[in-house]
Design an enzyme around this catalytic site. Structure first.
Site, PDB file in Angstrom:
ATOM      1  N   SER A   1       0.789  -1.223   0.000  1.00 29.78           N
ATOM      2  CA  SER A   1       0.000   0.000   0.000  1.00 29.78           C
ATOM      3  C   SER A   1       0.823   1.276   0.000  1.00 29.78           C
ATOM      4  CB  SER A   1      -0.943   0.004   1.208  1.00 29.78           C
ATOM      5  OG  SER A   1      -0.213  -0.084   2.422  1.00 29.78           O
TER       6      SER A   1
ATOM      7  N   LYS B   1     -12.388  -0.029   2.120  1.00 29.41           N
ATOM      8  CA  LYS B   1     -11.766   0.652   0.989  1.00 29.41           C
ATOM      9  C   LYS B   1     -12.741   0.642  -0.200  1.00 29.41           C
ATOM     10  CE  LYS B   1      -7.083   0.022   2.679  1.00 29.41           C
ATOM     11  NZ  LYS B   1      -7.447  -0.392   4.043  1.00 29.41           N
TER      12      LYS B   1
ATOM     13  N   HIS C   1      -6.055  -3.656  -0.800  1.00 28.81           N
ATOM     14  CA  HIS C   1      -5.949  -2.608  -1.814  1.00 28.81           C
ATOM     15  C   HIS C   1      -6.159  -3.156  -3.219  1.00 28.81           C
ATOM     16  CE1 HIS C   1      -4.743   0.860   0.635  1.00 28.81           C
ATOM     17  NE2 HIS C   1      -4.198  -0.030   1.428  1.00 28.81           N
TER      18      HIS C   1
END
Length: 399
Positions: free
Chosen positions: A189, A246, A217
């Protein structure tokens, strides 16, 4: 409180401030989105372009998720007031777990309050002192902390270095390890780089090791139907962790997906599961809606990729130093922590919300502005931001 303790804490804080490493939070007074309103001392909130959220598909303020959260609250209440094995499980929780497993190609899944908890839960119940775990050198803090909780022998390989991974696998086998687990982020990340999961999978198969992947991610916007980095690489992870915080709505909550016996054992032994409240119905209901959207969101994924390409090309044309890659995370490398913080403050004056990343989040001397693209950003938003980056970069002598 013990004499001198607060003085000690104050001295530590003063040292952090003196090194230019103090992190400060900004208050957002609007929903998360491409543009947000940020509170300003003594004046009305300021509308700012947000380039630092993990809101990859732009779903954080999506009316469909808000409606699903509202409906789940109306039907199942505000909170569960208990851990799941006592009286905290609902049909919604099991529906979400089954939906995740079917989407990601695993037998079952188990929910946690956050992916930090999911990664903290994986290793201790599954690995003992007879076993070994091998971790990529750039793995997320949650994987590192989870490994620390288990008694397995610990090995580490340089980020993305398959020769080093093979050497660590050989060392673990030579040491008589019963089971070996290789743990890696799917996307690292801080750098926005991908793990070579095809090569990791091949080495795991060669040495009879398990592959664990944290896909926070990537889930929802990487790979076919947003299934993540293993699907993009054409392989399967033995254990897959991820988040709803996310791309899948941006609220909170994490999960582990895997083989049925693994998930069953985690339900019995995973401490963050056994000693934490169940996710609130609103989050579960919205997560179900987010998966339905993400699975068919080829348009959003295409827009996200286009935004990332345009943004990266624009920054390179201005003369900024970037880490190579093609993920929506685009780090602008500045090196010096105070410079990175000054850069972020100057962009704030330009109406751009970004965050400076520096030690201990990244190594000393590797400070950066980590910019992140999302599908809600328009081309005019990106061009507005590129112009601001150009002005600030020239004013601070970066370009």
């Amino acid at each position: 409180m013990a004499d001198g303790f607060l003085d000690h804490v104050g001295a530590v804080l003063a040292g952090i401030e003196a090194e230019g490493l103090m992190k400060r939070e900004r208050e957002i007074t609007s929903p998360q989105g491409a543009w947000v309103t940020v509170a300003q001392p003594g004046e009305p909130g300021r509308r700012m372009l947000n380039l630092c959220a993990n809101n990859y598909l732009g779903l954080a303020d999506d009316p469909r998720l808000i409606a699903a959260a509202t409906q789940a609250t109306a039907s199942h209440g505000y909170g569960m007031a208990s851990v799941r094995f006592i009286c905290g499980t609902t049909d919604l929780h099991r529906a979400l777990e089954r939906r995740l497993a079917a989407w990601l190609g695993h037998d079952d899944a188990i929910l946690f309050a956050a992916c930090f908890d999911a990664n903290g839960a994986v290793f201790e119940p599954l690995l003992g002192e007879e076993d070994a775990v091998i971790s990529d050198g750039l793995n997320h803090a949650s994987i590192i902390d989870g490994i620390r909780l288990c008694k397995a022998r610990r090995f580490r390989f340089a980020n993305g270095d398959m020769a080093d991974l093979q050497a660590q696998l050989q060392a673990a086998r030579a040491g008589g390890a019963r089971f070996i687990m290789v743990a890696t982020d799917g996307v690292f990340s801080m750098d926005g780089t991908f793990a070579d999961l095809g090569a990791v999978r091949a080495l795991c198969d060669q040495y009879g090791a398990l592959m664990m992947v944290d896909d926070c991610h990537a889930t929802g916007f990487i790979g076919p139907k947003g299934k993540g980095t293993p699907a993009q690489a054409g392989v399967s992870a033995d254990i897959l962790t991820g988040t709803f915080g996310k791309a899948l709505g941006g609220a909170l909550g994490g999960y582990v997906a895997g083989a049925q016996p693994v998930i069953d054992l985690l339900r019995q032994r995973a401490r963050p599961y056994l000693f934490s409240n169940a996710l609130p119905p609103a989050v579960v209901g919205a997560a179900l809606a987010a998966i339905d959207i993400a699975e068919v969101a080829s348009d959003l994924r295409a827009r996200l990729a286009e935004n990332a390409a345009h943004w990266r090309a624009g920054l390179e044309a201005l003369g900024f130093t970037l880490l190579p890659g093609h993920h929506p995370i685009v780090p602008v490398m500045l090196g010096d922590a105070p410079l990175a913080q000054a850069f972020a403050r100057a962009l704030g004056e330009e109406g751009i919300l970004v965050s400076a990343f520096f030690f201990p989040v990244v190594p000393r001397g590797r400070a950066r502005i980590r910019t992140q693209m999302n599908a809600a950003l328009r081309r005019e938003d990106l061009d507005f931001a590129l112009a601001a980056f150009g002005r600030v970069g020239k004013a601070l002598g970066v370009i």
